[in-house]
Design a protein around this motif. Structure first.
Motif, PDB file in Angstrom:
ATOM      1  N   LYS A  96      -7.547   3.984   1.814  1.00 30.45           N
ATOM      2  CA  LYS A  96      -8.939   3.592   2.039  1.00 30.45           C
ATOM      3  C   LYS A  96      -9.327   2.426   1.128  1.00 30.45           C
ATOM      4  O   LYS A  96      -9.931   1.439   1.579  1.00 30.45           O
ATOM      5  CB  LYS A  96      -9.869   4.770   1.784  1.00 30.45           C
ATOM      6  N   ASN A  97      -8.987   2.514  -0.142  1.00 33.91           N
ATOM      7  CA  ASN A  97      -9.339   1.464  -1.100  1.00 33.91           C
ATOM      8  C   ASN A  97      -8.678   0.135  -0.744  1.00 33.91           C
ATOM      9  O   ASN A  97      -9.297  -0.928  -0.879  1.00 33.91           O
ATOM     10  CB  ASN A  97      -8.936   1.883  -2.520  1.00 33.91           C
ATOM     11  N   GLU A  98      -7.417   0.191  -0.307  1.00 31.17           N
ATOM     12  CA  GLU A  98      -6.711  -1.049   0.028  1.00 31.17           C
ATOM     13  C   GLU A  98      -7.290  -1.696   1.278  1.00 31.17           C
ATOM     14  O   GLU A  98      -7.435  -2.918   1.342  1.00 31.17           O
ATOM     15  CB  GLU A  98      -5.211  -0.769   0.225  1.00 31.17           C
ATOM     16  N   ILE A  99      -7.622  -0.891   2.274  1.00 32.55           N
ATOM     17  CA  ILE A  99      -8.224  -1.427   3.498  1.00 32.55           C
ATOM     18  C   ILE A  99      -9.584  -2.045   3.187  1.00 32.55           C
ATOM     19  O   ILE A  99      -9.922  -3.140   3.662  1.00 32.55           O
ATOM     20  CB  ILE A  99      -8.358  -0.324   4.568  1.00 32.55           C
ATOM     21  N   ASP A 100     -10.372  -1.358   2.361  1.00 29.28           N
ATOM     22  CA  ASP A 100     -11.690  -1.884   1.977  1.00 29.28           C
ATOM     23  C   ASP A 100     -11.548  -3.171   1.172  1.00 29.28           C
ATOM     24  O   ASP A 100     -12.301  -4.133   1.374  1.00 29.28           O
ATOM     25  CB  ASP A 100     -12.456  -0.849   1.149  1.00 29.28           C
ATOM     26  N   LYS A 101     -10.599  -3.195   0.259  1.00 28.29           N
ATOM     27  CA  LYS A 101     -10.398  -4.352  -0.609  1.00 28.29           C
ATOM     28  C   LYS A 101     -10.095  -5.616   0.200  1.00 28.29           C
ATOM     29  O   LYS A 101     -10.546  -6.714  -0.150  1.00 28.29           O
ATOM     30  CB  LYS A 101      -9.254  -4.065  -1.584  1.00 28.29           C
ATOM     31  N   ALA A 127      -2.862  -0.872  10.509  1.00 30.54           N
ATOM     32  CA  ALA A 127      -1.977   0.130  11.115  1.00 30.54           C
ATOM     33  C   ALA A 127      -2.075   1.463  10.381  1.00 30.54           C
ATOM     34  O   ALA A 127      -1.692   2.509  10.910  1.00 30.54           O
ATOM     35  CB  ALA A 127      -0.535  -0.368  11.106  1.00 30.54           C
ATOM     36  N   LEU A 128      -2.620   1.437   9.159  1.00 32.17           N
ATOM     37  CA  LEU A 128      -2.796   2.660   8.373  1.00 32.17           C
ATOM     38  C   LEU A 128      -4.196   3.259   8.539  1.00 32.17           C
ATOM     39  O   LEU A 128      -4.535   4.231   7.855  1.00 32.17           O
ATOM     40  CB  LEU A 128      -2.535   2.375   6.888  1.00 32.17           C
ATOM     41  N   SER A 129      -4.987   2.720   9.449  1.00 30.17           N
ATOM     42  CA  SER A 129      -6.363   3.177   9.640  1.00 30.17           C
ATOM     43  C   SER A 129      -6.511   4.668   9.944  1.00 30.17           C
ATOM     44  O   SER A 129      -7.510   5.279   9.538  1.00 30.17           O
ATOM     45  CB  SER A 129      -7.041   2.356  10.748  1.00 30.17           C
ATOM     46  N   PRO A 130      -5.561   5.303  10.657  1.00 31.20           N
ATOM     47  CA  PRO A 130      -5.711   6.751  10.881  1.00 31.20           C
ATOM     48  C   PRO A 130      -5.786   7.555   9.581  1.00 31.20           C
ATOM     49  O   PRO A 130      -6.282   8.684   9.570  1.00 31.20           O
ATOM     50  CB  PRO A 130      -4.452   7.107  11.682  1.00 31.20           C
ATOM     51  N   LYS A 131      -5.300   6.966   8.488  1.00 30.88           N
ATOM     52  CA  LYS A 131      -5.334   7.658   7.196  1.00 30.88           C
ATOM     53  C   LYS A 131      -6.541   7.221   6.345  1.00 30.88           C
ATOM     54  O   LYS A 131      -6.663   7.653   5.195  1.00 30.88           O
ATOM     55  CB  LYS A 131      -4.051   7.354   6.409  1.00 30.88           C
ATOM     56  N   TYR A 132      -7.415   6.408   6.912  1.00 27.28           N
ATOM     57  CA  TYR A 132      -8.514   5.807   6.141  1.00 27.28           C
ATOM     58  C   TYR A 132      -9.388   6.858   5.452  1.00 27.28           C
ATOM     59  O   TYR A 132      -9.701   6.744   4.263  1.00 27.28           O
ATOM     60  CB  TYR A 132      -9.379   4.942   7.063  1.00 27.28           C
ATOM     61  N   ASN A 133      -9.795   7.863   6.180  1.00 30.75           N
ATOM     62  CA  ASN A 133     -10.666   8.894   5.608  1.00 30.75           C
ATOM     63  C   ASN A 133      -9.893  10.106   5.092  1.00 30.75           C
ATOM     64  O   ASN A 133     -10.485  11.162   4.838  1.00 30.75           O
ATOM     65  CB  ASN A 133     -11.689   9.347   6.660  1.00 30.75           C
ATOM     66  N   THR A 160       0.831  -1.205   0.000  1.00 30.17           N
ATOM     67  CA  THR A 160       0.000   0.000   0.000  1.00 30.17           C
ATOM     68  C   THR A 160       0.866   1.256   0.000  1.00 30.17           C
ATOM     69  O   THR A 160       0.593   2.216  -0.731  1.00 30.17           O
ATOM     70  CB  THR A 160      -0.935   0.002   1.227  1.00 30.17           C
ATOM     71  N   LEU A 161       1.931   1.251   0.797  1.00 33.06           N
ATOM     72  CA  LEU A 161       2.825   2.404   0.836  1.00 33.06           C
ATOM     73  C   LEU A 161       3.589   2.566  -0.478  1.00 33.06           C
ATOM     74  O   LEU A 161       3.853   3.689  -0.921  1.00 33.06           O
ATOM     75  CB  LEU A 161       3.805   2.278   2.003  1.00 33.06           C
ATOM     76  N   ILE A 162       3.933   1.455  -1.108  1.00 31.99           N
ATOM     77  CA  ILE A 162       4.596   1.521  -2.417  1.00 31.99           C
ATOM     78  C   ILE A 162       3.676   2.196  -3.428  1.00 31.99           C
ATOM     79  O   ILE A 162       4.126   2.997  -4.264  1.00 31.99           O
ATOM     80  CB  ILE A 162       4.988   0.109  -2.899  1.00 31.99           C
TER      81      ILE A 162
END
Length: 309
Positions: free
Chosen positions: A141-146, A129-135, A95-97
């Motif tokens: 957001k797309n990667e977490i949802d996927k 761990a990236l949830s604070p950036k979700y919104n 996701t970071l890449i």
């Protein structure tokens, strides 16, 4: 139920929802304001640091603690960063890449562990761990949802994303651990004499030999992400190199060989350094069976430097 009473209950319920919704947004924007000033620590600071400098970097290391503690990027390129993080696996790194800029030429060095690549139970939960950036970031957001790792309430109550990171954020906001402007992302492990003695005693006791599996199947999430980041890097001027860090003891080579073949079939450049220090018996190079000490990391960094040149 009496209609006027029912109407009153509905009004009260809607009012509570409205208040909670507004309160959530106020808390969310407050946390944003605080967290945006945090550039240290693994709760959010290192990610903020990465997001600030990612477009200008030439060389970036991604992966778990076996990337974070094992490679000093500055010895390879002055314009570099080690984005390895303890406990992170492929979903987090991939996701970071995907947040790297489109056109800039960059070298991406990504750590991959055979034991995790073939773990059929892995569901990509490290990405939370990236949830604070979700919104706040569409790609995240797309990667977490996927991956199905989103909290459905987070679509409405945005501050939920900060739940597991608040303490770390506040701590590093009030008292940063280091000067992030001089930080390369690399965290060497310095081993004390007492720690080394304990480790030697553990090794002297021996351990049960690891049995190889009868077959190895690449985790579906790993499979998808490897294909995705290959395309991403190829179309955005990135050189993608995968590697496996050294291990003091590796009881089974079958998973290494299988992973090597899979990555070869995918036309991905991969180097297995599991046995890099096999002939070097000096335990000063090790923190434990899977992590190098600062001394071992210096040797390994030099090897990576030779590889890249």
């Amino acid at each position: 139920m009496n209609p006027p009473i029912l109407k009153h209950i509905i009004k009260s319920f809607l009012l509570i929802l409205l208040i909670s919704f507004v309160s959530d947004k106020l808390v969310f924007f407050l946390f944003n304001k605080i967290s945006d000033q945090v550039y240290t620590g693994q709760s959010i600071g290192k990610v903020n640091h990465y997001l600030e400098i990612k477009d200008s970097l030439d060389f970036i290391v991604f992966g778990s603690s076996r990337a974070n503690h094992n490679i000093n990027p500055i010895k390879i390129s002055e314009n570099s960063f080690n984005m390895g993080m303890d406990g992170r696996k492929l979903a987090y790194s991939a996701t970071l890449i995907k947040l790297l800029p489109d056109k800039k030429k960059q070298t991406v060095l990504l750590h991959i562990d055979p034991e995790y690549a073939f773990d059929t139970d892995y569901i990509g939960d490290d990405i939370t761990a990236l949830s604070p950036k979700y919104n706040r970031n569409t790609t995240i957001k797309n990667e977490i949802d996927k991956l199905g790792q989103n909290n459905i309430l987070q679509r409405f109550y945005w501050s939920i994303g900060y739940n597991n990171a608040v303490l770390g954020i506040v701590k590093n906001y009030l008292q940063p651990n280091y000067d992030y402007k001089t930080y390369s992302g690399y965290d060497p492990i310095y081993v004390s004499d007492n720690q080394r003695e304990i480790f030697e005693n553990i090794l002297n006791k021996g351990e049960k030999s690891k049995d190889c599996e009868s077959q190895y199947t690449l985790n579906t999430i790993y499979n998808s992400y490897l294909d995705e980041i290959k395309i991403f890097c190829k179309t955005r001027n990135k050189t993608l190199i995968l590697f496996t860090s050294p291990r003091l003891i590796d009881g089974c080579k079958d998973d290494n060989l299988k992973l090597k073949q899979i990555l070869k079939d995918k036309n991905l450049e991969y180097y297995d350094f599991t046995d890099f220090l096999k002939e070097n018996k000096n335990l000063d190079n090790w923190k434990d069976r899977g992590h190098l000490s600062d001394k071992g990391a210096e040797l390994f960094t030099e090897e990576i430097k030779k590889l890249l040149k």
